[in-house]
Design a protein around this motif. Structure first.
Motif, PDB file in Angstrom:
ATOM      1  N   ALA A 119       3.206  -4.724   2.623  1.00 54.68           N
ATOM      2  CA  ALA A 119       1.583  -4.868   2.266  1.00 54.68           C
ATOM      3  C   ALA A 119       1.547  -6.395   1.767  1.00 54.68           C
ATOM      4  CB  ALA A 119       1.634  -3.814   1.197  1.00 54.68           C
ATOM      5  N   ALA A 120       2.391  -6.707   0.889  1.00 51.47           N
ATOM      6  CA  ALA A 120       2.282  -8.179   0.373  1.00 51.47           C
ATOM      7  C   ALA A 120       2.196  -9.162   1.704  1.00 51.47           C
ATOM      8  CB  ALA A 120       3.440  -8.540  -0.547  1.00 51.47           C
ATOM      9  N   ALA A 121       3.152  -9.201   2.787  1.00 55.33           N
ATOM     10  CA  ALA A 121       3.091  -9.803   3.555  1.00 55.33           C
ATOM     11  C   ALA A 121       1.991 -10.028   4.699  1.00 55.33           C
ATOM     12  CB  ALA A 121       4.622  -9.550   4.480  1.00 55.33           C
ATOM     13  N   ILE A 122       1.641  -8.716   4.789  1.00 56.60           N
ATOM     14  CA  ILE A 122       0.322  -8.712   5.709  1.00 56.60           C
ATOM     15  C   ILE A 122      -1.138  -8.621   5.037  1.00 56.60           C
ATOM     16  CG2 ILE A 122       1.565  -7.677   7.572  1.00 56.60           C
ATOM     17  CD1 ILE A 122       0.557  -5.025   6.940  1.00 56.60           C
ATOM     18  N   GLY A 123      -0.854  -8.396   3.854  1.00 56.90           N
ATOM     19  CA  GLY A 123      -2.293  -8.740   3.015  1.00 56.90           C
ATOM     20  C   GLY A 123      -2.864  -7.314   2.800  1.00 56.90           C
ATOM     21  N   PHE A 124      -2.281  -6.190   3.185  1.00 54.27           N
ATOM     22  CA  PHE A 124      -2.976  -4.778   3.116  1.00 54.27           C
ATOM     23  C   PHE A 124      -2.522  -4.185   1.839  1.00 54.27           C
ATOM     24  CE2 PHE A 124      -2.907  -3.877   7.854  1.00 54.27           C
ATOM     25  CZ  PHE A 124      -3.788  -4.780   8.073  1.00 54.27           C
ATOM     26  N   SER A 125      -3.182  -3.283   1.292  1.00 55.81           N
ATOM     27  CA  SER A 125      -2.749  -2.292   0.231  1.00 55.81           C
ATOM     28  C   SER A 125      -1.430  -1.441   0.568  1.00 55.81           C
ATOM     29  CB  SER A 125      -3.931  -1.639  -0.531  1.00 55.81           C
ATOM     30  OG  SER A 125      -4.067  -0.612   0.192  1.00 55.81           O
ATOM     31  N   GLU A 126      -0.822  -1.186  -0.355  1.00 57.46           N
ATOM     32  CA  GLU A 126       0.427  -0.219  -0.198  1.00 57.46           C
ATOM     33  C   GLU A 126      -0.276   1.079   0.527  1.00 57.46           C
ATOM     34  OE1 GLU A 126       3.582   0.437  -2.863  1.00 57.46           O
ATOM     35  OE2 GLU A 126       2.922  -1.188  -4.013  1.00 57.46           O
ATOM     36  N   LYS A 127      -1.218   1.495  -0.135  1.00 58.61           N
ATOM     37  CA  LYS A 127      -1.826   2.894   0.374  1.00 58.61           C
ATOM     38  C   LYS A 127      -2.096   2.751   2.007  1.00 58.61           C
ATOM     39  CE  LYS A 127      -5.335   5.989  -1.340  1.00 58.61           C
ATOM     40  NZ  LYS A 127      -6.521   6.068  -2.142  1.00 58.61           N
ATOM     41  N   THR A 128      -2.767   1.521   2.234  1.00 56.01           N
ATOM     42  CA  THR A 128      -2.958   1.294   3.685  1.00 56.01           C
ATOM     43  C   THR A 128      -1.945   1.477   4.627  1.00 56.01           C
ATOM     44  OG1 THR A 128      -4.938  -0.043   3.049  1.00 56.01           O
ATOM     45  CG2 THR A 128      -4.146  -0.057   5.322  1.00 56.01           C
ATOM     46  N   VAL A 129      -0.793   0.742   3.838  1.00 57.69           N
ATOM     47  CA  VAL A 129       0.692   0.823   4.814  1.00 57.69           C
ATOM     48  C   VAL A 129       1.073   2.230   4.962  1.00 57.69           C
ATOM     49  CG1 VAL A 129       2.859  -0.018   4.757  1.00 57.69           C
ATOM     50  CG2 VAL A 129       1.070  -1.761   4.292  1.00 57.69           C
ATOM     51  N   ARG A 130       0.819   2.910   3.935  1.00 53.00           N
ATOM     52  CA  ARG A 130       1.699   4.180   3.941  1.00 53.00           C
ATOM     53  C   ARG A 130       0.779   5.201   4.769  1.00 53.00           C
ATOM     54  NH1 ARG A 130       5.464   4.639   0.076  1.00 53.00           N
ATOM     55  NH2 ARG A 130       5.311   3.180  -1.614  1.00 53.00           N
ATOM     56  N   ARG A 131      -0.563   4.957   4.855  1.00 55.76           N
ATOM     57  CA  ARG A 131      -1.505   5.696   5.649  1.00 55.76           C
ATOM     58  C   ARG A 131      -0.981   5.345   7.012  1.00 55.76           C
ATOM     59  NH1 ARG A 131      -6.344   3.973   4.507  1.00 55.76           N
ATOM     60  NH2 ARG A 131      -6.514   5.040   2.803  1.00 55.76           N
ATOM     61  N   GLY A 132      -0.810   4.051   7.409  1.00 52.14           N
ATOM     62  CA  GLY A 132      -0.510   3.567   8.733  1.00 52.14           C
ATOM     63  C   GLY A 132       0.945   4.147   9.139  1.00 52.14           C
ATOM     64  N   ILE A 133       1.743   4.197   8.542  1.00 52.98           N
ATOM     65  CA  ILE A 133       3.124   5.022   8.761  1.00 52.98           C
ATOM     66  C   ILE A 133       2.892   6.371   9.082  1.00 52.98           C
ATOM     67  CG2 ILE A 133       5.507   5.551   7.542  1.00 52.98           C
ATOM     68  CD1 ILE A 133       5.455   3.041   6.242  1.00 52.98           C
TER      69      ILE A 133
END
Length: 66
Positions: free
Chosen positions: A21-35
């Motif tokens: 999330a930090a590397a791509i500038g997304f929120s953790e929530k967005t990354v978890r949703r993407g996974i």
């Protein structure tokens, strides 16, 4: 290759959700949703942990920067 070597290799070549999330500038929530909806590639790392391949982060950063 034993289990410990495999785990070390996976740790070197993947990033956890917070790092991703930090590397791509997304929120953790967005990354978890993407996974969850399979738009972000991941490696299962334990019963409830997921890690994202660092090559995917590099590709995304490259695409964003271009």
């Amino acid at each position: 290759m034993n289990q410990d070597e495999l785990k070390r290799l996976l740790l070197k070549t993947t990033a956890d959700v917070k790092q991703t999330a930090a590397a791509i500038g997304f929120s953790e929530k967005t990354v978890r949703r993407g996974i969850r909806d399979e738009t972000i590639p991941c490696v299962k790392f334990g019963p409830r942990k997921y890690r994202v391949p660092t090559t995917w982060i590099a590709e995304k950063l490259g695409a964003v920067a271009a």
